[in-house]
Design an enzyme around this catalytic site. Structure first.
Site: not given
Length: 149
Positions: A78-80
């Site tokens: 989950q890069f966000t």
């Protein structure tokens, strides 16, 4: 490294209509690798996550870990989680680690959960467009940052 740990009755991840990971009772973990993270950051989370006592015991108290209840884990990249929302209304993701750095740390974390004794650790696919479904239990959600541990 940032982790959002959700206590779930079940969870699954689909890619292009196909289920690629599915668990029963346990943790659904969103894992964000931030620029500059190392194995040391992953190790800090690995010292906590499998041992988080957030399952209820026979007295209704949060006193049992995922290991204690033979729980499963689903880990989703989950890069966000590295979003910077301090300027304007469009988040910046410049703080997220590049895939060449993030993928090995993500895989290291997943293997670390297995090594800790979690019997079933499922994953999504790094960088894919994923649909994650879950039934949050409680709801119980814990946010952890390796820089704060």
């Amino acid at each position: 490294m940032k982790a959002v740990v959700q206590l779930v009755k079940n969870s699954r991840v689909d890619i292009e209509g196909k289920t690629v990971g599915e668990i029963g009772r346990g943790f659904m973990i969103l894992l964000g690798v931030v620029e500059g993270d190392t194995k040391e950051d992953a190790d800090k989370l690995l010292k906590k996550v499998p041992f988080l006592r957030i399952f209820e015991d026979e007295n209704g108290k949060m006193n049992l870990s995922c290991l204690d209840v033979d729980g499963e884990m689903l880990v989703i990249s989950q890069f966000t989680l590295a979003a910077d929302c301090s300027h304007g209304r469009r988040p910046s993701f410049i703080g997220a680690a590049a895939p060449s750095d993030a993928i090995p740390l993500y895989e290291y974390f997943v293997q670390g959960l297995r090594d800790a004794g979690i019997r079933n650790v499922e994953t999504g696919e790094f960088g894919a467009d994923m649909q994650v479904s879950l039934i949050n239990d409680g709801p119980v959600t814990i946010i952890m940052d390796s820089k704060e541990l």
